[in-house]
Design a protein around this motif. Structure first.
Motif: not given
Length: 454
Positions: A81-93, A146-161
């Motif tokens: 979970x820690x790694x998923x959150x870190x990746x999501x934060x980096x991609x969101x930034x 297309x990039x936004x579509x590919x990374x949308x699942x990871x972007x979405x996870x930041x807020x709830x997690x």
């Protein structure tokens, strides 16, 4: 603190989500029938029986999901979970500037232009709102899209997690998270709409409640319950203020629009909900009730139409945009119920039609009722798994389902757009794939839960 096992055994905790949505959906139907807008429904009996069937189906689906054993999180390799959150934060930034460019239709990352659009959204929401519209075929197909579509699942996870695991995050992570949220909220201000602000309000309250589910227990301290209720009240009041301010700006400085030209009806000033005589109060009530209920009028029109299959993609503007690039404009969209009720003056893009209408374009209205059953079932299962705070995909899936259910009276919010459609199916598959079943709920055994962020 009560164990996860004890929290889940509490009936108030188990039933709270479905009771809330039964009340919410029932309230929207009640306001539609008895509110200030006299919607000219030609087939009221059919409409209300259908809406009743939809809510019963959701209830039965949820109850069936409660009988499924809760799952944990079978972590594959390094995907903690820690790694998923870190990746999501980096991609969101990293996605803040490209996200602004996509939303505002900018060709270059001009910070000055971004700031000017934000300022325009603050001072003139109406002009900002009108600038956001682009033809359907232009919304899909750009490299950034297309990039936004590919990374949308990871972007979405930041807020709830981040909210569910807030107490286990570092101060540096929290600061970056707040920066991302503020930047995204201002993007919606620049667009002159409250869509993203509403999503934040809904999700932050939902995830806060899910991460502190024992506050529903009457034996818990009143202080904790008051904190959560005060936060919910503050966020919802802020959302209401933003909504009314932007509606005021779109109307050129008018508080209320007493006439709906699409349905050819005017607001009933003698209605029981319009106790206030102030222009601002009438504007607030008429705007909110129209947004909450007008989709049912679109549904009533669609119930009169024959079924025309839209090849399984008619429920989603995102998929329609992709397929019509090859099949030709209008070849699929024109078969959908929202497109076919335009002959009654009810626009497909500028009016609500409800979740059921969009889904029925592919599976019929009977099929939509069946689909609602499975949505309720998955909703219950993700609520169970979220209470355990082990599976990050369950938490993210719960957030998507909450947004979907909140917009049931309006549209197919989650599956209709490119930033949530890929996220929904990717996270759903990840949740089912990583779901580790335990027998502890059925057997009554208590298991020690390991640290969830590691």
């Amino acid at each position: 603190m009560a164990s996860t096992y004890q929290i889940w055994l509490n009936r108030r905790v188990r039933m709270f989500p479905i009771l809330f949505f039964q009340f919410y959906l029932g309230m929207t139907v009640f306001i539609f029938a008895f509110g200030p807008w006299p919607w000219p429904v030609q087939n009221p009996l059919l409409l209300y029986l259908y809406l009743l069937a939809a809510q019963v189906s959701l209830w039965l689906g949820y109850k069936s999901g409660l009988r499924v054993r809760p799952g944990g999180y079978y972590c594959y390799g390094p995907w903690t979970i820690k790694r998923i959150l870190k990746i999501s934060l980096i991609l969101n930034l990293a996605w803040i500037i490209p996200g602004y460019m996509m939303a505002l239709n900018l060709d270059a990352p001009d910070v000055g232009q971004l700031l000017s659009r934000i300022w325009l959204g603050i001072n003139d929401p109406g002009s900002a709102y009108r600038l956001k519209f682009t033809p359907l075929e232009e919304r899909v197909g750009s490299p950034l899209g297309y990039v936004g579509i590919l990374i949308s699942p990871v972007l979405w996870m930041l807020l709830p997690l981040s909210i569910v695991y807030w107490t286990q995050l570092s101060n540096k992570f929290r600061l970056c998270f707040v920066f991302v949220i503020v930047a995204n909220l201002f993007k919606w201000v620049a667009l002159g709409t409250t869509k993203g602000i509403a999503d934040f309000a809904i999700l932050s309250i939902t995830m806060l409640a899910a991460s502190n589910a024992n506050f529903l227990d009457r034996s818990k301290s009143l202080k904790r319950r008051l904190k959560i209720l005060l936060y919910a009240g503050f966020v919802l009041m802020l959302l209401l203020f933003c909504f009314l301010y932007m509606q005021y700006g779109r109307r050129g400085g008018a508080y209320t629009n007493p006439y709906n030209y699409n349905a050819d009806i005017g607001i009933n000033y003698d209605n029981w909900m319009l106790l206030t005589k102030s222009e601002a109060g009438i504007g607030a009530i008429s705007s909110v009730t129209s947004y909450l209920t007008q989709g049912y009028y679109g549904l009533s029109l669609a119930l009169n139409e024959d079924f025309q299959w839209s090849y399984g993609v008619g429920n989603s503007l995102f998929l329609i945009g992709i397929f019509e690039k090859f099949a030709g404009r209008g070849t699929i969209f024109d078969k959908t119920y929202p497109a076919r009720v335009e002959k009654y003056g009810w626009g497909a893009h500028n009016n609500w039609h409800s979740f059921y209408t969009w889904i029925a374009s592919d599976v019929t209205f009977t099929g939509a009722i069946i689909l609602v059953f499975f949505i309720g079932r998955i909703f219950a299962m993700t609520w169970i798994d979220t209470l355990k705070k082990e599976n990050p995909f369950a938490v993210s899936m719960l957030a998507l389902l909450v947004i979907m259910l909140m917009y049931f009276p309006a549209n197919n919010q989650v599956l209709a757009f490119g930033h949530t459609w890929p996220a929904f199916f990717a996270i759903l598959c990840c949740w089912l794939f990583t779901k580790k079943r335990h027998n502890w709920l059925l057997s009554g055994k208590r298991l020690n839960r390991p640290s969830v962020v590691k």
